[in-house]
Motif scaffolding. Structure first.
Motif, PDB file in Angstrom:
ATOM      1  N   GLY A   1     -77.854  19.778  11.327  1.00  0.00           N
ATOM      2  CA  GLY A   1     -78.092  20.510  12.664  1.00  0.00           C
ATOM      3  C   GLY A   1     -78.583  19.670  13.824  1.00  0.00           C
ATOM      4  O   GLY A   1     -78.717  20.190  14.950  1.00  0.00           O
ATOM      5  N   HIS A   2     -78.918  18.385  13.610  1.00  0.00           N
ATOM      6  CA  HIS A   2     -79.204  17.533  14.821  1.00  0.00           C
ATOM      7  C   HIS A   2     -78.309  17.342  16.072  1.00  0.00           C
ATOM      8  O   HIS A   2     -77.241  17.035  15.710  1.00  0.00           O
ATOM      9  CB  HIS A   2     -79.945  16.327  14.504  1.00  0.00           C
ATOM     10  CG  HIS A   2     -80.800  15.687  15.726  1.00  0.00           C
ATOM     11  ND1 HIS A   2     -80.266  14.968  16.629  1.00  0.00           N
ATOM     12  CD2 HIS A   2     -82.245  15.476  15.464  1.00  0.00           C
ATOM     13  CE1 HIS A   2     -81.370  14.636  17.314  1.00  0.00           C
ATOM     14  NE2 HIS A   2     -82.394  14.917  16.557  1.00  0.00           N
ATOM     15  N   PRO A   3     -78.505  17.573  17.267  1.00  0.00           N
ATOM     16  CA  PRO A   3     -77.461  17.679  18.283  1.00  0.00           C
ATOM     17  C   PRO A   3     -77.017  16.223  18.660  1.00  0.00           C
ATOM     18  O   PRO A   3     -75.831  16.137  19.433  1.00  0.00           O
ATOM     19  CB  PRO A   3     -78.127  18.554  19.392  1.00  0.00           C
ATOM     20  CG  PRO A   3     -79.442  18.320  19.373  1.00  0.00           C
ATOM     21  CD  PRO A   3     -79.612  18.288  17.915  1.00  0.00           C
ATOM     22  N   GLN A   4     -77.620  15.462  18.292  1.00  0.00           N
ATOM     23  CA  GLN A   4     -77.147  13.961  18.666  1.00  0.00           C
ATOM     24  C   GLN A   4     -76.796  13.133  17.454  1.00  0.00           C
ATOM     25  O   GLN A   4     -75.966  12.304  17.306  1.00  0.00           O
ATOM     26  CB  GLN A   4     -78.364  13.392  19.541  1.00  0.00           C
ATOM     27  CG  GLN A   4     -78.324  13.744  20.910  1.00  0.00           C
ATOM     28  CD  GLN A   4     -79.219  13.158  21.782  1.00  0.00           C
ATOM     29  OE1 GLN A   4     -80.130  12.318  21.403  1.00  0.00           O
ATOM     30  NE2 GLN A   4     -79.339  13.310  23.023  1.00  0.00           N
ATOM     31  N   VAL A   5     -77.634  13.234  16.328  1.00  0.00           N
ATOM     32  CA  VAL A   5     -77.606  12.249  15.219  1.00  0.00           C
ATOM     33  C   VAL A   5     -77.463  12.938  13.950  1.00  0.00           C
ATOM     34  O   VAL A   5     -78.229  12.626  13.096  1.00  0.00           O
ATOM     35  CB  VAL A   5     -78.802  11.150  15.075  1.00  0.00           C
ATOM     36  CG1 VAL A   5     -78.632  10.248  16.404  1.00  0.00           C
ATOM     37  CG2 VAL A   5     -80.128  11.940  15.341  1.00  0.00           C
ATOM     38  N   SER A   6     -76.557  13.905  13.982  1.00  0.00           N
ATOM     39  CA  SER A   6     -76.264  14.605  12.546  1.00  0.00           C
ATOM     40  C   SER A   6     -75.599  13.441  11.598  1.00  0.00           C
ATOM     41  O   SER A   6     -74.913  12.458  11.895  1.00  0.00           O
ATOM     42  CB  SER A   6     -75.382  15.687  12.835  1.00  0.00           C
ATOM     43  OG  SER A   6     -74.092  15.416  13.157  1.00  0.00           O
ATOM     44  N   PHE A   7     -75.602  14.269  10.357  1.00  0.00           N
ATOM     45  CA  PHE A   7     -75.082  13.489   9.019  1.00  0.00           C
ATOM     46  C   PHE A   7     -74.296  14.589   8.324  1.00  0.00           C
ATOM     47  O   PHE A   7     -74.770  15.673   8.385  1.00  0.00           O
ATOM     48  CB  PHE A   7     -76.177  12.831   8.165  1.00  0.00           C
ATOM     49  CG  PHE A   7     -76.805  11.548   8.785  1.00  0.00           C
ATOM     50  CD1 PHE A   7     -76.279  10.367   8.459  1.00  0.00           C
ATOM     51  CD2 PHE A   7     -77.697  11.762   9.797  1.00  0.00           C
ATOM     52  CE1 PHE A   7     -76.766   9.200   9.047  1.00  0.00           C
ATOM     53  CE2 PHE A   7     -78.200  10.478  10.445  1.00  0.00           C
ATOM     54  CZ  PHE A   7     -77.912   9.134   9.834  1.00  0.00           C
ATOM     55  N   ALA A   8     -73.083  14.044   7.870  1.00  0.00           N
ATOM     56  CA  ALA A   8     -72.438  15.276   6.772  1.00  0.00           C
ATOM     57  C   ALA A   8     -72.645  14.587   5.460  1.00  0.00           C
ATOM     58  O   ALA A   8     -72.563  13.461   5.162  1.00  0.00           O
ATOM     59  CB  ALA A   8     -71.032  15.180   7.333  1.00  0.00           C
TER      60      ALA A   8
ATOM     61  N   ALA B   1     -78.698  17.300   3.761  1.00  0.00           N
ATOM     62  CA  ALA B   1     -78.184  17.583   5.273  1.00  0.00           C
ATOM     63  C   ALA B   1     -78.800  18.908   5.501  1.00  0.00           C
ATOM     64  O   ALA B   1     -78.595  19.521   6.560  1.00  0.00           O
ATOM     65  CB  ALA B   1     -76.790  17.763   5.178  1.00  0.00           C
ATOM     66  N   GLY B   2     -79.594  19.678   4.698  1.00  0.00           N
ATOM     67  CA  GLY B   2     -80.064  21.105   4.889  1.00  0.00           C
ATOM     68  C   GLY B   2     -81.064  20.883   5.957  1.00  0.00           C
ATOM     69  O   GLY B   2     -80.974  21.934   6.677  1.00  0.00           O
ATOM     70  N   THR B   3     -81.926  19.971   6.004  1.00  0.00           N
ATOM     71  CA  THR B   3     -82.589  20.204   7.091  1.00  0.00           C
ATOM     72  C   THR B   3     -82.777  18.887   7.921  1.00  0.00           C
ATOM     73  O   THR B   3     -82.702  17.839   7.447  1.00  0.00           O
ATOM     74  CB  THR B   3     -84.351  20.410   6.771  1.00  0.00           C
ATOM     75  OG1 THR B   3     -84.860  19.258   5.831  1.00  0.00           O
ATOM     76  CG2 THR B   3     -84.514  21.741   5.939  1.00  0.00           C
ATOM     77  N   HIS B   4     -83.084  19.227   9.326  1.00  0.00           N
ATOM     78  CA  HIS B   4     -83.038  17.890  10.187  1.00  0.00           C
ATOM     79  C   HIS B   4     -84.034  18.158  11.394  1.00  0.00           C
ATOM     80  O   HIS B   4     -83.282  18.746  12.463  1.00  0.00           O
ATOM     81  CB  HIS B   4     -81.485  17.609  10.560  1.00  0.00           C
ATOM     82  CG  HIS B   4     -81.511  16.133  11.097  1.00  0.00           C
ATOM     83  ND1 HIS B   4     -80.204  15.501  10.987  1.00  0.00           N
ATOM     84  CD2 HIS B   4     -82.249  15.071  11.602  1.00  0.00           C
ATOM     85  CE1 HIS B   4     -80.305  14.304  11.397  1.00  0.00           C
ATOM     86  NE2 HIS B   4     -81.527  14.145  11.962  1.00  0.00           N
ATOM     87  N   PRO B   5     -85.040  17.757  11.530  1.00  0.00           N
ATOM     88  CA  PRO B   5     -85.922  18.125  12.794  1.00  0.00           C
ATOM     89  C   PRO B   5     -85.411  17.496  13.843  1.00  0.00           C
ATOM     90  O   PRO B   5     -85.170  16.148  14.058  1.00  0.00           O
ATOM     91  CB  PRO B   5     -87.281  17.591  12.205  1.00  0.00           C
ATOM     92  CG  PRO B   5     -87.324  17.515  10.800  1.00  0.00           C
ATOM     93  CD  PRO B   5     -86.009  17.172  10.437  1.00  0.00           C
ATOM     94  N   LEU B   6     -85.417  18.321  15.077  1.00  0.00           N
ATOM     95  CA  LEU B   6     -85.242  17.662  16.344  1.00  0.00           C
ATOM     96  C   LEU B   6     -85.984  16.365  16.702  1.00  0.00           C
ATOM     97  O   LEU B   6     -85.462  15.467  17.205  1.00  0.00           O
ATOM     98  CB  LEU B   6     -85.377  18.517  17.312  1.00  0.00           C
ATOM     99  CG  LEU B   6     -84.694  18.591  18.643  1.00  0.00           C
ATOM    100  CD1 LEU B   6     -83.093  18.547  18.582  1.00  0.00           C
ATOM    101  CD2 LEU B   6     -85.246  19.518  19.698  1.00  0.00           C
ATOM    102  N   GLU B   7     -87.136  16.456  16.534  1.00  0.00           N
ATOM    103  CA  GLU B   7     -88.113  15.306  16.773  1.00  0.00           C
ATOM    104  C   GLU B   7     -88.060  13.983  15.968  1.00  0.00           C
ATOM    105  O   GLU B   7     -88.607  13.194  15.993  1.00  0.00           O
ATOM    106  CB  GLU B   7     -89.538  15.524  17.042  1.00  0.00           C
ATOM    107  CG  GLU B   7     -89.821  16.544  18.112  1.00  0.00           C
ATOM    108  CD  GLU B   7     -89.451  17.943  17.779  1.00  0.00           C
ATOM    109  OE1 GLU B   7     -89.233  18.233  16.712  1.00  0.00           O
ATOM    110  OE2 GLU B   7     -89.386  19.005  18.712  1.00  0.00           O
ATOM    111  N   ASP B   8     -87.261  14.030  14.672  1.00  0.00           N
ATOM    112  CA  ASP B   8     -87.216  13.238  13.715  1.00  0.00           C
ATOM    113  C   ASP B   8     -85.717  12.883  13.103  1.00  0.00           C
ATOM    114  O   ASP B   8     -85.555  12.815  12.219  1.00  0.00           O
ATOM    115  CB  ASP B   8     -88.154  13.826  12.437  1.00  0.00           C
ATOM    116  CG  ASP B   8     -88.553  12.684  11.569  1.00  0.00           C
ATOM    117  OD1 ASP B   8     -88.391  11.371  11.732  1.00  0.00           O
ATOM    118  OD2 ASP B   8     -88.814  12.854  10.318  1.00  0.00           O
ATOM    119  N   GLY B   9     -85.138  12.751  14.238  1.00  0.00           N
ATOM    120  CA  GLY B   9     -83.644  12.665  14.204  1.00  0.00           C
ATOM    121  C   GLY B   9     -83.089  11.228  13.088  1.00  0.00           C
ATOM    122  O   GLY B   9     -82.168  11.434  12.391  1.00  0.00           O
TER     123      GLY B   9
END
Length: 276
Positions: free
Chosen positions: A122-129, A139-147
Motif C-alpha cells: 500500500g505504499h503510494p510511491q514505492v509499492s511492490f506486487a 506485500a501485506g504491510t508497507h509502512p509509509l516512513e519505511d518505503g
C-alpha cells in the motif's frame, strides 16, 4: 537470411532453471522485455515461465512504484509552475493499489500486478506486487516512513532469504540496494509527499520523512560485488568459494541471479565506506 524463431514459455523456463532459479524460491525481478527479445505470447509468456519455474511454493515479487505520485515542488523533468502545485496536490486521484498503474517500471510488473491472486503493498510511491505462496507476507504491510527499509517488501524478501533476478538490466535498477541504503547509521533523510485514494472516493495528500533514495552509485556497487573472489572474501558473503552472481542468458537478455541477503549485507558495508 532466416530470422530466429521466437522464444517460448518452455525455453525461457529452461533458461531460468539453468541460471539457478528453482522451485520454491522467492525472487524479486527487475526486467527489460526489449532485452529478452521476441517471445511467443509476449510478456505474459515471460511471467508464466517465471511462475512455472517457481511452482506453487515460490513467490514472484516485482516493483510497482509510482514516482510521479510525489510533491510537484520537486519535479524537474519537466518542472511545473508553483501555481500548479496546490492543484496537483488537491486534485490528483490518489494511489489505489487496485487501480493505479506503476510507472517507469516496465511492462512485466504491470502484468504481475494484474495477475489473478497478486497482492500489492500500500505504499503510494514505492509499492511492490507479489504473486505466490508468500505474497501476503511480502506485500501485506508497507509502512509509509519505511518505503525501502526493513519494514518494506524488500525487508520481507531479505528475511525469506530470497533472490534477485536482473532480467536484461543492471544493478542501477536493483532496488534491493536501497535496503542497504536505509540501513546506514545516518542515512540522508528527506521530506516526501503523495496523494492517496480513500474508501470514501476522495483523495488525501500525505507528507512524511524517509531516507533519500539515491541509485547514482549502484552500478559501481554492483560491479564491486560481482568482482568478489576467493582471494578477496568480503563482508556479507557467507560462502566466498562460490561466485556471488550467476550470469547467463534468458532469451536474448544477459541476466543476473543472486541471493539478496549477502548482496544487501555487502552493500551496507560498501555504502558505509564509500559514501560520506
Amino acid at each position: 537470411m532466416t530470422q530466429p524463431l521466437p522464444h517460448k514459455t518452455a525455453t525461457l523456463a529452461t533458461d531460468l532453471r539453468e541460471l539457478g532459479l528453482a522451485a520454491g524460491d522467492t525472487v524479486l525481478v527487475h526486467s527489460s522485455m526489449r532485452a529478452v527479445g521476441s517471445v511467443a505470447g509476449g510478456v505474459q509468456a515471460v511471467v508464466q515461465a517465471l511462475l512455472d519455474v517457481l511452482g506453487p511454493d515460490g513467490t514472484l515479487v516485482v516493483p510497482t512504484h509510482m514516482p510521479a505520485n510525489s510533491d510537484p515542488a520537486g519535479w524537474e523533468n519537466p518542472p511545473v509552475p508553483p501555481e500548479w502545485w496546490p492543484v496537483i496536490r488537491e486534485h490528483s486521484p490518489g494511489f489505489d493499489p487496485d487501480r493505479t498503474p506503476s510507472r517507469w517500471m516496465g511492462v512485466l510488473p504491470e502484468v504481475v500486478r494484474a495477475w489473478p491472486g497478486a497482492r500489492r503493498s500500500g505504499h503510494p510511491q514505492v509499492s511492490f506486487a507479489a504473486l505466490g505462496a508468500r505474497a501476503a507476507t511480502v506485500a501485506g504491510t508497507h509502512p509509509l516512513e519505511d518505503g525501502l527499509g526493513d519494514g518494506s517488501p524488500l525487508g520481507a524478501v531479505y528475511r525469506a532469504d530470497g533472490k534477485v533476478l536482473l532480467l536484461g538490466c543492471g544493478h542501477d535498477r536493483n532496488t534491493s540496494l536501497h535496503l542497504a541504503e536505509c540501513r546506514q547509521t545516518r542515512p540522508s533523510i528527506t521530506e516526501h509527499g503523495a496523494a492517496v485514494h480513500e474508501p470514501s472516493g476522495r483523495s488525501r495528500w500525505l507528507t512524511w520523512t524517509a531516507p533519500l533514495a539515491d541509485a547514482s552509485d549502484f552500478a559501481e556497487l554492483g560491479a564491486a560485488y560481482e568482482a568478489l573472489s576467493t582471494a578477496q572474501p568480503s563482508p556479507g558473503v557467507t560462502d566466498p568459494t562460490a561466485s556471488p552472481v550467476r550470469i547467463g542468458r534468458v532469451g536474448n537478455a544477459e541476466s543476473r541471479l543472486l541471493r539478496q541477503r549477502p548482496l544487501v549485507d555487502f552493500a551496507t558495508d560498501w555504502l558505509n565506506r564509500h559514501r560520506s
